[in-house]
Write an enzyme that holds these catalytic residues in place. Structure first.
Site, mmCIF file in Angstrom:
data_model
loop_
_atom_site.group_PDB
_atom_site.id
_atom_site.type_symbol
_atom_site.label_atom_id
_atom_site.label_comp_id
_atom_site.label_asym_id
_atom_site.label_seq_id
_atom_site.Cartn_x
_atom_site.Cartn_y
_atom_site.Cartn_z
ATOM 1 N N ALA A 16 0.811 -1.237 0.000
ATOM 2 C CA ALA A 16 0.000 0.000 0.000
ATOM 3 C C ALA A 16 0.836 1.274 0.000
ATOM 4 O O ALA A 16 0.310 2.352 0.246
ATOM 5 C CB ALA A 16 -0.954 -0.006 1.191
ATOM 6 N N TYR A 182 2.760 -14.154 -14.567
ATOM 7 C CA TYR A 182 1.821 -13.214 -13.928
ATOM 8 C C TYR A 182 0.388 -13.737 -14.063
ATOM 9 O O TYR A 182 -0.381 -13.759 -13.097
ATOM 10 C CB TYR A 182 1.976 -11.839 -14.590
ATOM 11 C CG TYR A 182 1.111 -10.738 -13.990
ATOM 12 C CD1 TYR A 182 1.503 -10.070 -12.832
ATOM 13 C CD2 TYR A 182 -0.082 -10.349 -14.598
ATOM 14 C CE1 TYR A 182 0.720 -9.055 -12.289
ATOM 15 C CE2 TYR A 182 -0.865 -9.334 -14.065
ATOM 16 C CZ TYR A 182 -0.462 -8.684 -12.912
ATOM 17 O OH TYR A 182 -1.239 -7.683 -12.383
ATOM 18 N N ALA A 184 -0.612 -16.798 -14.583
ATOM 19 C CA ALA A 184 -0.786 -18.022 -13.784
ATOM 20 C C ALA A 184 -1.023 -17.653 -12.332
ATOM 21 O O ALA A 184 -1.921 -18.208 -11.666
ATOM 22 C CB ALA A 184 0.446 -18.916 -13.915
ATOM 23 N N ILE A 215 -4.848 -0.106 -15.311
ATOM 24 C CA ILE A 215 -5.036 1.084 -14.477
ATOM 25 C C ILE A 215 -3.717 1.870 -14.461
ATOM 26 O O ILE A 215 -2.638 1.270 -14.377
ATOM 27 C CB ILE A 215 -5.398 0.692 -13.020
ATOM 28 C CG1 ILE A 215 -6.480 -0.403 -12.983
ATOM 29 C CG2 ILE A 215 -5.812 1.933 -12.230
ATOM 30 C CD1 ILE A 215 -7.850 -0.025 -13.502
HETATM 31 N N1 LIG Z 1 -2.080 -1.344 -12.370
HETATM 32 C C1 LIG Z 1 -2.783 -2.241 -13.056
HETATM 33 O O1 LIG Z 1 -3.104 -2.041 -14.243
HETATM 34 C C2 LIG Z 1 -3.211 -3.534 -12.406
HETATM 35 C C3 LIG Z 1 -4.166 -4.323 -13.083
HETATM 36 C C4 LIG Z 1 -4.597 -5.506 -12.508
HETATM 37 C C5 LIG Z 1 -4.087 -5.925 -11.294
HETATM 38 N N2 LIG Z 1 -3.143 -5.156 -10.671
HETATM 39 C C6 LIG Z 1 -2.652 -5.659 -9.376
HETATM 40 O O2 LIG Z 1 -2.932 -4.686 -8.380
HETATM 41 C C7 LIG Z 1 -1.924 -4.756 -7.368
HETATM 42 C C8 LIG Z 1 -1.317 -3.369 -7.152
HETATM 43 O O3 LIG Z 1 -0.741 -2.941 -8.376
HETATM 44 P P1 LIG Z 1 -0.268 -1.433 -8.639
HETATM 45 O O4 LIG Z 1 -0.590 -1.123 -10.052
HETATM 46 O O5 LIG Z 1 -0.742 -0.561 -7.551
HETATM 47 O O6 LIG Z 1 1.320 -1.647 -8.538
HETATM 48 P P2 LIG Z 1 2.451 -0.678 -7.955
HETATM 49 O O7 LIG Z 1 3.717 -1.215 -8.516
HETATM 50 O O8 LIG Z 1 2.096 0.745 -8.185
HETATM 51 O O9 LIG Z 1 2.385 -0.960 -6.382
HETATM 52 C C9 LIG Z 1 2.670 -2.235 -5.853
HETATM 53 C C10 LIG Z 1 3.189 -2.093 -4.446
HETATM 54 O O10 LIG Z 1 3.432 -3.419 -3.928
HETATM 55 C C11 LIG Z 1 4.654 -3.407 -3.215
HETATM 56 N N3 LIG Z 1 5.213 -4.766 -3.183
HETATM 57 C C12 LIG Z 1 5.738 -5.457 -4.214
HETATM 58 N N4 LIG Z 1 6.181 -6.658 -3.791
HETATM 59 C C13 LIG Z 1 5.908 -6.715 -2.461
HETATM 60 C C14 LIG Z 1 6.126 -7.705 -1.467
HETATM 61 N N5 LIG Z 1 6.731 -8.860 -1.769
HETATM 62 N N6 LIG Z 1 5.735 -7.448 -0.209
HETATM 63 C C15 LIG Z 1 5.140 -6.262 0.113
HETATM 64 N N7 LIG Z 1 4.910 -5.288 -0.797
HETATM 65 C C16 LIG Z 1 5.297 -5.507 -2.062
HETATM 66 C C17 LIG Z 1 5.527 -2.437 -3.986
HETATM 67 O O11 LIG Z 1 6.619 -1.972 -3.198
HETATM 68 C C18 LIG Z 1 4.529 -1.337 -4.360
HETATM 69 O O12 LIG Z 1 4.470 -0.328 -3.383
HETATM 70 C C19 LIG Z 1 -0.933 -5.817 -7.836
HETATM 71 O O13 LIG Z 1 -1.250 -7.057 -7.247
HETATM 72 C C20 LIG Z 1 -1.159 -5.879 -9.320
HETATM 73 O O14 LIG Z 1 -0.761 -7.107 -9.867
HETATM 74 C C21 LIG Z 1 -2.704 -3.981 -11.175
#
Ligand SMILES: NC(=O)c1ccc[n+]([C@@H]2O[C@H](COP(=O)([O-])OP(=O)(O)OC[C@H]3O[C@@H](n4cnc5c(N)ncnc54)[C@H](O)[C@@H]3O)[C@@H](O)[C@H]2O)c1
Length: 275
Positions: A16, A182, A184, A215
């Protein structure tokens, strides 16, 4: 006194410090929840925690011991947990060189496609994926979701109440070229969600998933050449905003969703239509 939709709830959101997780922290706080901001990155987690009057908890969600320790602290200091969002994630676990080379191939292939073909550039991603990169992707998403859910359930079972939201993706349902690890992991999270929802319903605990489309966050910042193709494939013609996901999470976490469990809510601009 805050009388918002999540008033009095204690919510832990993993990953977060940025992106979707940070925006969920803001909206959950606005709706009255007490926020626990987990991330790998201390400074950024602390900045979000400060913004929402919450607490930063640093732990790698793929590390079972670190997760156990984090939830031990949650139990001791906060006396329980009402909402867990398993949001932490990574989009690419390969070397920067492989990432760069793959992005170039993707861009080249997209250009060939937009020009009407033929497609002469091959992605060849999976044949280059190492064991280590595969395991890191599965580790962060699937192990992380399992480890955090297991520890959160120890707190929620004692209350006979709670709500877990797992972060899937349209990549887990529609698939995505060059992201087999990813996809999977995200598909696995959706199966985990449905099974756990059935298991813990007798305890008054709900488990659901979000499966966002594309997003605008740091995660998608490197998508440039393929962006017009993605936008053209999205009926709404654009990428989503973090708020599009944060409000969906507020709904699932709130009592408004009290009859909703085992479901996947997919704010995606129409990119993928299911059920
Ligand atoms: N942005 C998109 O288009 C999108 C679409 C579908 C799903 N998602 C999913 O939503 C979630 C958030 O994505 P986002 O776009 O905000 O990504 P982001 O990269 O902006 O943020 C992800 C956060 O997770 C933290 N993180 C990564 N590995 C970690 C770990 N092992 N332990 C604790 N924290 C960890 C990072 O430091 C970062 O602050 C992810 O699971 C992503 O796969 C994102």
């Amino acid at each position: 006194m805050n009388t918002g939709r999540l008033a009095g709830k204690r919510a832990l959101i993993t990953g977060a410090a940025a992106g979707l997780g940070a925006q969920m922290a803001r909206r959950f706080h606005q709706e009255g929840a007490e926020i626990l901001v987990n991330d790998l990155r201390l400074e950024d987690a602390e900045a979000v925690a400060k913004e929402v009057g919450g607490t930063a908890l640093v732990a790698d969600v793929s590390d079972s011991d670190a997760v156990r320790e984090m939830f031990g602290r949650v139990g001791r200091e906060f006396g329980g947990l009402d909402i867990l969002v398993n949001n932490a994630g990574i989009a690419f676990s390969g070397s920067p060189e492989l990432s760069e080379s793959f992005n170039q191939r993707l861009a080249q292939q997209a250009q060939e496609g937009m020009a009407g073909g033929p497609i002469e550039t091959h992605l060849d991603f999976t044949v280059e994926l190492s064991d280590e990169d595969w395991r890191r992707m599965i580790g962060v998403h699937m192990d992380g979701t399992f480890f955090c859910s297991r520890e959160a359930l120890k707190l929620m079972n004692a209350q006979n109440s709670g709500c877990i939201i797992n972060m899937g993706s349209i990549m887990g349902t529609a698939g995505g070229a060059g992201a087999a690890h990813y996809c999977a992991a995200k598909a696995g999270i959706l199966g985990f969600t449905r099974s756990l929802a059935r298991e813990v319903v007798s305890r008054g605990i709900r488990v659901n998933a979000l499966a966002p489309g594309f997003i605008d966050t740091d995660m998608t910042a490197s998508i440039d050449a393929a962006r017009p193709v993605i936008e053209a494939s999205t009926p709404m013609g654009r990428f989503g905003e973090p708020d599009d996901i944060a409000w969906a999470a507020v709904y699932l976490a709130s009592d408004e969703a009290k009859f909703v469990t085992g479901q996947t809510l997919s704010p995606n601009g129409g990119y993928y239509m299911s059920q």
